[in-house]
Design a protein around this motif. Structure first.
Motif, PDB file in Angstrom:
ATOM      1  N   HIS A 101      37.998  28.105  38.707  1.00  0.00           N
ATOM      2  CA  HIS A 101      38.456  28.571  40.014  1.00  0.00           C
ATOM      3  C   HIS A 101      38.586  30.089  39.995  1.00  0.00           C
ATOM      4  CE1 HIS A 101      40.655  27.891  43.869  1.00  0.00           C
ATOM      5  NE2 HIS A 101      41.057  29.107  43.599  1.00  0.00           N
ATOM      6  N   VAL A 102      38.004  30.735  40.995  1.00  0.00           N
ATOM      7  CA  VAL A 102      38.106  32.197  41.096  1.00  0.00           C
ATOM      8  C   VAL A 102      38.641  32.541  42.483  1.00  0.00           C
ATOM      9  CG1 VAL A 102      36.846  34.386  41.023  1.00  0.00           C
ATOM     10  CG2 VAL A 102      36.130  32.497  39.553  1.00  0.00           C
ATOM     11  N   HIS A 103      39.705  33.316  42.569  1.00  0.00           N
ATOM     12  CA  HIS A 103      40.206  33.785  43.859  1.00  0.00           C
ATOM     13  C   HIS A 103      39.360  34.985  44.253  1.00  0.00           C
ATOM     14  CE1 HIS A 103      43.494  31.177  42.879  1.00  0.00           C
ATOM     15  NE2 HIS A 103      43.830  31.921  41.835  1.00  0.00           N
ATOM     16  N   CYS A 109      38.083  31.298  48.100  1.00  0.00           N
ATOM     17  CA  CYS A 109      38.085  30.863  46.706  1.00  0.00           C
ATOM     18  C   CYS A 109      36.698  30.352  46.337  1.00  0.00           C
ATOM     19  CB  CYS A 109      39.063  29.712  46.500  1.00  0.00           C
ATOM     20  SG  CYS A 109      40.763  30.167  46.830  1.00  0.00           S
TER      21      CYS A 109
HETATM   22 NI    NI Z   1      41.920  30.614  44.931  1.00  0.00          NI
END
Ligand code: NI
Length: 146
Positions: A101-103, A109
């Motif tokens: 997961h990458v913000h 996201c």
């Molecule tokens: Ni995120």
């Protein structure tokens, strides 16, 4: 009109020519795309595209064992979307082997899921996630394990 030609697969075969009709705008974009990719002729580019489409078509066996990378970009503000995505992943724990997961920014996201299992189930999982409302971009890369 036909002629003999050495094909990429090394097989000698009769090459058949056919006409393709295309809107000028689409053709310009096609030419720009294949130039970027390094093709010198439209025919060679088209042949590779057909080969890729046929390779994908091989994946019609729902029971084939595959590993797939599912990529999702979504708006995490959208009501219930994050919860639904998480719930769906918990429901398919036997398929999902890894997640990342990458913000991306304040709103978006990026999620990368690695799913492994029967093609039918993996494909349905990917289709379901990608088609969810609020998912702005979705892609899936399927690799058959054989
Ligand atoms: Ni995120």
């Amino acid at each position: 009109m036909t002629r003999k030609k050495q094909t990429k697969s090394g097989l000698r075969g009769v090459v058949q020519r056919f006409g393709v009709s295309m809107e000028p705008v689409l053709l310009r974009r096609f030419d720009a795309l294949i130039a970027r990719k390094g093709y010198t002729t439209r025919s060679e580019a088209l042949r590779d595209m057909v080969r890729a489409a046929l390779a994908e078509e091989v994946l019609t066996d729902e029971r084939a064992e595959v590993v797939a990378t599912i990529v999702l970009v979504y708006d995490h503000h959208l009501r219930n979307l994050t919860a639904k995505l998480t719930q769906h992943q918990h429901d398919t724990l036997d398929l999902i082997t890894a997640t990342l997961h990458v913000h991306l920014d304040e709103h978006r996201c990026l999620e990368v899921l690695v799913a492994r299992g029967r093609y039918g189930r993996v494909r349905r999982l990917a289709d379901h996630l990608i088609s969810m409302k609020g998912v702005q971009h979705g892609d899936v890369l399927v690799t058959p394990l054989g």
